[in-house]
Scaffold this motif. Structure first.
Motif, PDB file in Angstrom:
ATOM      1  N   VAL A 282      38.913  28.383  50.363  1.00 35.32           N
ATOM      2  CA  VAL A 282      39.818  29.258  49.278  1.00 35.32           C
ATOM      3  C   VAL A 282      41.293  29.652  49.676  1.00 35.32           C
ATOM      4  N   SER A 283      42.151  29.415  48.908  1.00 35.64           N
ATOM      5  CA  SER A 283      43.355  29.870  49.402  1.00 35.64           C
ATOM      6  C   SER A 283      44.062  30.409  48.238  1.00 35.64           C
ATOM      7  N   GLY A 284      44.738  31.409  48.664  1.00 38.01           N
ATOM      8  CA  GLY A 284      45.542  32.441  47.818  1.00 38.01           C
ATOM      9  C   GLY A 284      44.836  33.112  46.816  1.00 38.01           C
ATOM     10  N   ALA A 285      43.417  33.789  47.240  1.00 39.00           N
ATOM     11  CA  ALA A 285      42.601  34.489  46.580  1.00 39.00           C
ATOM     12  C   ALA A 285      43.405  36.188  46.509  1.00 39.00           C
ATOM     13  N   PHE A 287      43.148  40.191  44.301  1.00 45.37           N
ATOM     14  CA  PHE A 287      42.193  40.668  43.405  1.00 45.37           C
ATOM     15  C   PHE A 287      42.999  40.684  41.926  1.00 45.37           C
ATOM     16  N   LYS A 288      42.154  40.783  40.827  1.00 43.20           N
ATOM     17  CA  LYS A 288      42.519  41.021  39.573  1.00 43.20           C
ATOM     18  C   LYS A 288      42.974  42.298  39.435  1.00 43.20           C
ATOM     19  N   GLU A 289      43.893  42.553  38.436  1.00 45.46           N
ATOM     20  CA  GLU A 289      44.436  43.795  38.024  1.00 45.46           C
ATOM     21  C   GLU A 289      43.487  44.718  38.083  1.00 45.46           C
ATOM     22  N   LEU A 290      43.748  45.807  38.633  1.00 46.15           N
ATOM     23  CA  LEU A 290      42.798  47.183  38.734  1.00 46.15           C
ATOM     24  C   LEU A 290      41.832  46.916  39.964  1.00 46.15           C
ATOM     25  N   HIS A 291      41.708  45.656  40.460  1.00 43.30           N
ATOM     26  CA  HIS A 291      40.995  45.433  41.831  1.00 43.30           C
ATOM     27  C   HIS A 291      39.469  45.478  41.298  1.00 43.30           C
ATOM     28  N   ILE A 292      39.290  44.605  39.993  1.00 44.04           N
ATOM     29  CA  ILE A 292      37.972  44.814  39.512  1.00 44.04           C
ATOM     30  C   ILE A 292      37.316  43.280  39.725  1.00 44.04           C
ATOM     31  N   GLY A 293      37.772  42.522  40.520  1.00 38.61           N
ATOM     32  CA  GLY A 293      37.435  41.185  40.660  1.00 38.61           C
ATOM     33  C   GLY A 293      38.533  40.448  41.325  1.00 38.61           C
ATOM     34  N   TRP A 294      37.982  39.087  41.721  1.00 43.15           N
ATOM     35  CA  TRP A 294      39.060  38.099  42.179  1.00 43.15           C
ATOM     36  C   TRP A 294      39.556  37.028  41.290  1.00 43.15           C
ATOM     37  N   PRO A 298      35.731  30.712  46.344  1.00 45.27           N
ATOM     38  CA  PRO A 298      36.079  29.618  47.104  1.00 45.27           C
ATOM     39  C   PRO A 298      35.580  28.242  46.163  1.00 45.27           C
TER      40      PRO A 298
ATOM     41  N   LYS B  21      41.578  52.580  39.020  1.00 50.94           N
ATOM     42  CA  LYS B  21      40.315  52.090  38.954  1.00 50.94           C
ATOM     43  C   LYS B  21      39.200  53.083  38.687  1.00 50.94           C
ATOM     44  N   HIS B 249      44.088  36.379  55.180  1.00 54.27           N
ATOM     45  CA  HIS B 249      43.771  36.125  53.769  1.00 54.27           C
ATOM     46  C   HIS B 249      42.562  36.778  53.433  1.00 54.27           C
ATOM     47  N   GLU B 250      42.606  37.170  52.118  1.00 55.93           N
ATOM     48  CA  GLU B 250      41.509  38.042  51.555  1.00 55.93           C
ATOM     49  C   GLU B 250      40.092  37.538  52.081  1.00 55.93           C
ATOM     50  N   ILE B 270      34.251  43.859  46.865  1.00 52.18           N
ATOM     51  CA  ILE B 270      34.636  43.783  45.550  1.00 52.18           C
ATOM     52  C   ILE B 270      34.049  42.608  44.994  1.00 52.18           C
ATOM     53  N   PRO B 271      33.030  42.570  44.295  1.00 50.55           N
ATOM     54  CA  PRO B 271      32.381  41.229  43.980  1.00 50.55           C
ATOM     55  C   PRO B 271      33.511  40.268  43.013  1.00 50.55           C
ATOM     56  N   TYR B 272      33.187  39.116  43.185  1.00 52.27           N
ATOM     57  CA  TYR B 272      34.096  38.004  42.480  1.00 52.27           C
ATOM     58  C   TYR B 272      34.430  38.397  40.934  1.00 52.27           C
ATOM     59  N   GLN B 273      33.411  38.806  40.566  1.00 50.99           N
ATOM     60  CA  GLN B 273      33.296  39.166  39.164  1.00 50.99           C
ATOM     61  C   GLN B 273      32.433  40.571  38.744  1.00 50.99           C
ATOM     62  N   GLU B 274      32.760  41.046  37.401  1.00 51.39           N
ATOM     63  CA  GLU B 274      32.049  42.281  37.358  1.00 51.39           C
ATOM     64  C   GLU B 274      30.830  42.413  36.757  1.00 51.39           C
TER      65      GLU B 274
END
Lengths: 362, 362
Positions: A282-285, A287-294, A298, B21, B249-250, B270-274
């Protein structure tokens, strides 16, 4: 697999379990052939040949010396216990046999240097039996790690190489006997961790090696489990740790962290299956807005194989031998140098353990 | 999400990014409601409320004290810089507000103990803001790790928690300022590694803590990257290492190795998705005949969620507060004890770094 016209003729000295895998690899390699097998008795050699369905043309010898004295043998594969490596690898080199030596290469760097000197002065190729370095996945990983945009600067590394053994193993196996494989888990599984970390660091040696409290030794002082940390100083500073053990469930992990990306795999030594292998990248990962996901997960990078990694190792070794034998070439220094650095770092790990987990400067 | 009849009323003191958040989490929690927000100026509070679309009924205050003096506020969430935690958490407790405190809980154990004592003597609930402990995936992992057949005895652990930052961050962010978040990466991302390792070890403290050469500090002495090793002695001996950094990197890796199985995940904080999360688990892996592959690969164990992990954290905190407020219950000691052990180990890591990577006995 059709053989080339003049395949390199291998002799194997010693009927270790690993020799079964490597003899299959020699049979599968297009530029190599299994020519002779030597054991301490002719009965053992015959049983090994029968058990593994060797071709009837394979010569069987009741001693290692007879294999080394056979003028038709170009190269020997040495799967003997580590304590016997220096004696037999040196003798093989002196008899002008190219040497494919099982890992760990020696009990210490001094012994390995003795072996390498013998190979060098006799003009024979040396390679150790680390198979994963020959897997095309390894080349693909190198390609991605070398990409300054994708991966960036290597910052930290982790490797784990473990397997869990039976009571019978701890009582009888050569890998826990001080007179046979005195390095124990460090020599057996730790070899791979050290090798992987050095590989990832482009074989730049760490400045500091510090073993981690506490190593697990058996009553005879053989290492059953241990860990270590490495530090590279300067502009390109980075760190690494590994854990090797005979006391944990099967693991073969390598995790590499760069400034821009990371790479993970859990089967780096022996891939889950022969026909293909993968790693996560994985490259350039972020967090999404509000840090609620990526923003991304990978990706699985997959590599396909036509020949197993151990066959590719034999093929590469035979290729180098062929250049020396048929084109008056010289031994390639790349592989002995990788072995030498791995053994050098292993010596430092062992010394740090012996000194009570003190840092060792290289 | 419909609210319960008497939701716990939260005040937030400080308009940190993380408060966005957590305010969302409070709004999503069925048993909590966002009641007030306080900043150092009323303008800041208003801007924060507008930026985050807060309900018009949320009270806005131009000081932290006003939030603490509001008799309708049951609990406060404190996302202030770490150096301010002891002052404001103690004051909140003295004003009988239950305290949800962002991590790291304090600059050192003495400060945290001061906070915990204030909470205890004022009968208010304490919890730190570690969200992943409240994810149902964490409970599922615990279930599988506790299975003596599947996982066996815990032998080794590894965690990495890193992210890569911009030059602007290194110049201006509070997390690299000695007067604000003096623990740097150790307090920010290392908190999670230490917490995960203690969680996996069922909160048994290690016997030895030894930081790894070399830590990366900025000119002001704030940790930008460091690593550490832990050792538990005795019958149930085990080891762990972690690496935390603002320079990579993250990554959010946790790898746990038992005698019979292993568990891996790369997004534990922080899981990849919620809506769902997973981990890899394998038990009883062996090599196939000839060691040319594995008998099985890790399985992806997936867990689905109805509420995000930070909402589950708020919900659990509000549940405990409700018991105290409406059923004359006592504060639950589980969460403060987890914070205390995490902070205690963090102190030891810092001390080991300061002593030049010497082992610290706990």
């Amino acid at each position: 697999m059709s053989k080339s016209n003049n395949p390199i003729r291998f002799g194997i000295i010693g009927c270790a379990v690993i020799a079964r895998k490597v003899s299959r690899a020699i049979n599968l390699a297009p530029n190599a052939t299994l020519y002779a097998i030597g054991s301490r008795s002719i009965e053992k050699a015959k049983k090994f040949a029968a058990d593994n369905g060797f071709c009837e043309t394979v010569k069987m010898y009741g001693s290692y010396n007879e294999v080394l004295d056979d003028p038709c043998v170009d190269a020997v594969y040495v799967p003997l216990p580590t304590s016997l490596h220096v004696q037999w690898a040196v003798m093989a080199a002196e008899k002008k046999k190219h040497v494919l030596l099982e890992k760990p290469t020696a009990l210490n760097l001094a012994d390995l240097e003795h072996i390498l000197k013998a190979c060098d002065s006799n003009g024979v190729q040396f390679m150790d039996g680390t198979m994963w370095l020959h897997h095309p996945r390894t080349a693909k990983m190198r390609e991605m790690l070398s990409d300054a945009q994708l991966f960036g600067q290597l910052k930290s590394m982790y490797s784990s190489s473990t397997f869990s053994e039976t009571l019978e193993f701890f009582e009888n196996n050569i890998r826990v006997k001080p007179d046979l494989d005195a390095l124990g888990a460090l020599g057996d599984t730790g070899w791979y961790c050290i090798g992987a970390i050095l590989w990832a660091a482009n074989y730049k040696l760490p400045n500091t090696v510090m073993a981690l409290p506490a190593a697990n030794l058996n009553a005879a002082g053989v290492i059953l489990a241990c860990g270590c940390s490495f530090h590279w100083a300067g502009e390109d500073s980075k760190v690494a740790t590994f854990h090797c053990s005979f006391l944990s469930h099967e693991s073969m992990d390598l995790a590499l962290y760069g400034s821009n990306g990371s790479l993970h795999l859990k089967d780096f030594i022996i891939p889950y299956q022969e026909s293909s292998a993968s790693f996560d990248f994985v490259s350039g990962a972020k967090f999404k807005e509000l840090h609620i996901g990526w923003n991304l997960k990978p990706t699985k990078v997959q590599v396909f194989l036509e020949l197993p990694q151990e066959t590719l190792m034999v093929q590469e070794f035979a290729r180098l031998v062929n250049i020396i034998k048929n084109s008056a070439g010289h031994p390639d220094s790349k592989w002995p140098e990788i072995s030498r650095k791995t053994q050098l770092v292993m010596d430092a790990v062992k010394k740090s353990i012996e000194l009570g987990f003190k840092p060792i400067d290289l």
